[in-house]
Design a protein around this motif. Structure first.
Motif, PDB file in Angstrom:
ATOM      1  N   UNK A  30      19.830 -10.133  11.730  1.00  0.00           N
ATOM      2  CA  UNK A  30      21.251 -11.337  12.216  1.00  0.00           C
ATOM      3  C   UNK A  30      20.623 -11.934  13.296  1.00  0.00           C
ATOM      4  N   UNK A  31      20.535 -13.426  13.246  1.00  0.00           N
ATOM      5  CA  UNK A  31      19.735 -14.154  13.888  1.00  0.00           C
ATOM      6  C   UNK A  31      20.807 -14.509  14.949  1.00  0.00           C
ATOM      7  N   UNK A  32      20.655 -15.538  15.706  1.00  0.00           N
ATOM      8  CA  UNK A  32      21.132 -16.081  17.016  1.00  0.00           C
ATOM      9  C   UNK A  32      21.663 -17.507  16.797  1.00  0.00           C
ATOM     10  N   UNK A  33      22.566 -17.787  17.221  1.00  0.00           N
ATOM     11  CA  UNK A  33      22.879 -19.347  17.568  1.00  0.00           C
ATOM     12  C   UNK A  33      24.308 -19.618  16.437  1.00  0.00           C
ATOM     13  N   UNK A  34      24.957 -20.945  16.926  1.00  0.00           N
ATOM     14  CA  UNK A  34      26.243 -21.211  16.220  1.00  0.00           C
ATOM     15  C   UNK A  34      26.271 -21.325  14.631  1.00  0.00           C
ATOM     16  N   UNK A  35      25.075 -21.616  14.044  1.00  0.00           N
ATOM     17  CA  UNK A  35      25.182 -21.800  12.635  1.00  0.00           C
ATOM     18  C   UNK A  35      24.858 -20.362  11.933  1.00  0.00           C
ATOM     19  N   UNK A  36      23.972 -19.369  12.448  1.00  0.00           N
ATOM     20  CA  UNK A  36      24.033 -17.947  12.226  1.00  0.00           C
ATOM     21  C   UNK A  36      25.377 -17.603  12.475  1.00  0.00           C
ATOM     22  N   UNK A  86      18.544 -13.798   8.442  1.00  0.00           N
ATOM     23  CA  UNK A  86      19.054 -15.033   8.480  1.00  0.00           C
ATOM     24  C   UNK A  86      19.109 -15.559  10.008  1.00  0.00           C
ATOM     25  N   UNK A  87      18.746 -16.680  10.028  1.00  0.00           N
ATOM     26  CA  UNK A  87      18.506 -17.403  11.508  1.00  0.00           C
ATOM     27  C   UNK A  87      18.642 -18.881  11.444  1.00  0.00           C
ATOM     28  N   UNK A  88      18.993 -19.353  12.851  1.00  0.00           N
ATOM     29  CA  UNK A  88      18.787 -20.834  12.767  1.00  0.00           C
ATOM     30  C   UNK A  88      17.591 -21.420  13.253  1.00  0.00           C
ATOM     31  N   UNK A  89      17.608 -22.723  13.696  1.00  0.00           N
ATOM     32  CA  UNK A  89      16.498 -23.201  14.150  1.00  0.00           C
ATOM     33  C   UNK A  89      16.895 -24.289  15.263  1.00  0.00           C
TER      34      UNK A  89
END
Length: 235
Positions: A30-36, A86-89
């Motif tokens: 579980x990634x970090x950020x607004x999309x994730x 799953x993660x953002x960029x």
């Protein structure tokens, strides 16, 4: 009722599409950020409807959200494999003719060390993004997580390499940003990065650098949320 703007709607589409890849019994990074966050919320909804999964959070933020939506959590050392991450960029190379196609810059949330650990361990690494994150080549500053006692030495080495380091300052407290690992972050400006693989190797060799924000040859697919759909980039 609050309505989503175009960017938020695009992020939601990307996150929810990535969550559709999760299957029963999976261990999910579980990634970090607004999309994730949209992906985590969608997985939580599936768990509430009977899906059995375990999540490995990459930051305090993602851990708290996962607990809030009811995703059972585990750790890297407690599992044999991570099925999906799953993660953002912050930026993604979107040029099929480039050898760097699919390379990422991450670390805007100062969680890139744990993110890279989990993403690299996963059988499949899914990136979620909105169109603003796509670029012909990487050109954002590269975050480095550094040991506190080493930040001035690392900064000098970055200047020797032609970069311009800036110690990341906290927004709501005096002093610098401190990562979940207790370290500091240098945001290093190199200009356009023609060979992220080479730069990644150089940065990894600098003593005092815990991890850098270049993710090269790790992503399997990027889901890009658009105004009305999700565009898919396979690597």
């Amino acid at each position: 009722m609050k309505t989503e703007g175009g960017t938020d709607a695009a992020k939601r589409r990307a996150g929810e599409r990535a969550a559709e890849e999760v299957e029963g019994g999976d261990v999910v990074g579980l990634g970090t950020g607004s999309t994730t966050a949209y992906a985590i919320e969608a997985i939580g909804e599936a768990v509430a409807n009977g899906l059995e999964v375990q999540g490995i959070p990459t930051s305090f933020q993602s851990r708290q959200l996962a607990l809030e939506v009811g995703i059972p959590l585990t750790t890297l050392e407690a599992v044999d494999t991570v099925d999906l991450a799953i993660d953002g960029a912050d930026q993604v190379v979107d040029d099929p003719d480039s050898s760097a196609h699919g390379a990422l810059i991450k670390g805007g949330g100062a969680a890139h060390t744990r993110e890279k650990l989990v993403d690299a361990a996963a059988e499949r690494f899914v990136v979620v993004a909105d169109p603003s994150k796509l670029a012909d080549r990487l050109e954002r500053s590269v975050p480095l997580e550094v040991l506190p006692d080493a930040h001035t030495v690392v900064a000098d080495r970055i200047r020797d390499l032609g970069g311009e380091p800036t110690l990341r300052e906290a927004a709501n407290k005096d002093g610098p940003v401190v990562t979940d690992n207790g370290n500091l972050v240098l945001d290093c400006e190199f200009g356009p990065i023609d060979d992220p693989d080479e730069l990644a190797a150089v940065l990894s060799s600098v003593p005092g650098v815990v991890e850098h924000g270049l993710f090269v040859d790790l992503a399997d697919v990027t889901y890009v949320g658009t105004d009305d759909n999700v565009a898919i980039r396979e690597y």
